[in-house]
Each structure stands twice: as C-alpha cells, then as structure tokens.
Design a protein around this motif. Structure first.
Motif, PDB file in Angstrom:
ATOM      1  N   VAL A  81       0.878  -1.182  -0.135  1.00  0.00           N
ATOM      2  CA  VAL A  81      -0.044   0.167  -0.131  1.00  0.00           C
ATOM      3  C   VAL A  81       0.917   1.242   0.033  1.00  0.00           C
ATOM      4  N   THR A  82       0.538   2.063  -1.050  1.00  0.00           N
ATOM      5  CA  THR A  82       1.218   3.447  -1.177  1.00  0.00           C
ATOM      6  C   THR A  82       0.034   4.520  -0.754  1.00  0.00           C
ATOM      7  N   VAL A  83       0.560   5.583   0.168  1.00  0.00           N
ATOM      8  CA  VAL A  83      -0.550   6.557   0.467  1.00  0.00           C
ATOM      9  C   VAL A  83       0.045   7.973   0.264  1.00  0.00           C
ATOM     10  N   LYS A  84      -0.502   8.736  -0.352  1.00  0.00           N
ATOM     11  CA  LYS A  84      -0.126  10.301  -0.588  1.00  0.00           C
ATOM     12  C   LYS A  84      -1.530  11.082  -0.098  1.00  0.00           C
ATOM     13  N   SER A  85      -1.071  12.334   0.424  1.00  0.00           N
ATOM     14  CA  SER A  85      -2.212  13.095   0.724  1.00  0.00           C
ATOM     15  C   SER A  85      -1.650  14.602   0.319  1.00  0.00           C
ATOM     16  N   MET A  86      -2.844  15.539   0.375  1.00  0.00           N
ATOM     17  CA  MET A  86      -2.626  16.823  -0.134  1.00  0.00           C
ATOM     18  C   MET A  86      -3.896  17.687   0.686  1.00  0.00           C
ATOM     19  N   MET A  87      -3.330  18.620   1.553  1.00  0.00           N
ATOM     20  CA  MET A  87      -4.198  19.391   2.439  1.00  0.00           C
ATOM     21  C   MET A  87      -4.514  20.739   1.896  1.00  0.00           C
ATOM     22  N   THR A  88      -5.605  21.350   2.137  1.00  0.00           N
ATOM     23  CA  THR A  88      -5.579  22.885   1.878  1.00  0.00           C
ATOM     24  C   THR A  88      -5.130  23.349   3.160  1.00  0.00           C
ATOM     25  N   ASN A  89      -4.741  24.903   3.110  1.00  0.00           N
ATOM     26  CA  ASN A  89      -4.124  25.613   3.998  1.00  0.00           C
ATOM     27  C   ASN A  89      -5.024  25.990   4.995  1.00  0.00           C
ATOM     28  N   LYS A  90      -6.272  26.389   4.419  1.00  0.00           N
ATOM     29  CA  LYS A  90      -7.382  26.887   5.384  1.00  0.00           C
ATOM     30  C   LYS A  90      -7.939  25.989   6.234  1.00  0.00           C
ATOM     31  N   THR A  91      -8.118  26.532   7.469  1.00  0.00           N
ATOM     32  CA  THR A  91      -8.633  25.520   8.498  1.00  0.00           C
ATOM     33  C   THR A  91     -10.299  26.020   8.698  1.00  0.00           C
ATOM     34  N   TYR A  92     -10.998  24.924   9.220  1.00  0.00           N
ATOM     35  CA  TYR A  92     -12.330  25.260   9.453  1.00  0.00           C
ATOM     36  C   TYR A  92     -12.607  24.975  10.935  1.00  0.00           C
TER      37      TYR A  92
END
Length: 83
Positions: free
Chosen positions: A72-83
């Motif tokens: 299993v390979t995992v990559k993530s990308m997140m926004t900079n804005k918090t909620y």
C-alpha cells in the motif's frame, strides 16, 4: 482545526491488504466526504481516492496506518485553510 484534503491510496499486488484498508477507512468514515475506488484487476492495482475533512493528527493516523500495510502506498494533499 479541520482541513479539507485528498488522500490517494494505491494497493499493488497484495489483495490481502484490501480488506484491512477497508476496515481502516470504515473507522474514519465520519471524516470522509467522498470515496472513489478504481480497481484494475488485470494489472492487480487498486486505486482509492478520498476527500476528507480532518485534523493534522487524524491525517497522520489514517495515512500512517494505511502506509504500514503490505503493498500500500499513500499520499495526501491538504488545503491551508482551517475550518
């Protein structure tokens, strides 16, 4: 604080990991807004894309557990804005 992002999960040549991936994702189902799975059985590759709203700690927990699984390979990308 929660952030919205994308997690990509690729499972290669290890079908036995598919069940464990699904179990882990079920544990975090409250954080997952959308899920798309694309199996390619001929090439023995499964791709899962997730749209999530998580804290940094939750992101680390999800990706860490998934990334320890065989094949299993995992990559993530997140926004900079918090909620």
């Amino acid at each position: 604080m929660n952030r919205i992002g994308i997690i990509a999960v690729i499972i290669e040549e290890h079908r036995e990991s598919v069940g464990e991936v699904n179990r882990i994702l079920s544990e975090y189902s409250g954080c997952i807004h959308a899920r798309m799975g694309v199996p390619n059985k001929e090439k023995d590759i499964y791709v899962i894309s997730l749209v999530v709203e998580v804290t940094t700690e939750q992101l680390g927990a999800i990706t860490g557990r998934l990334g320890k699984l065989k094949g299993v390979t995992v990559k993530s990308m997140m926004t900079n804005k918090t909620y």
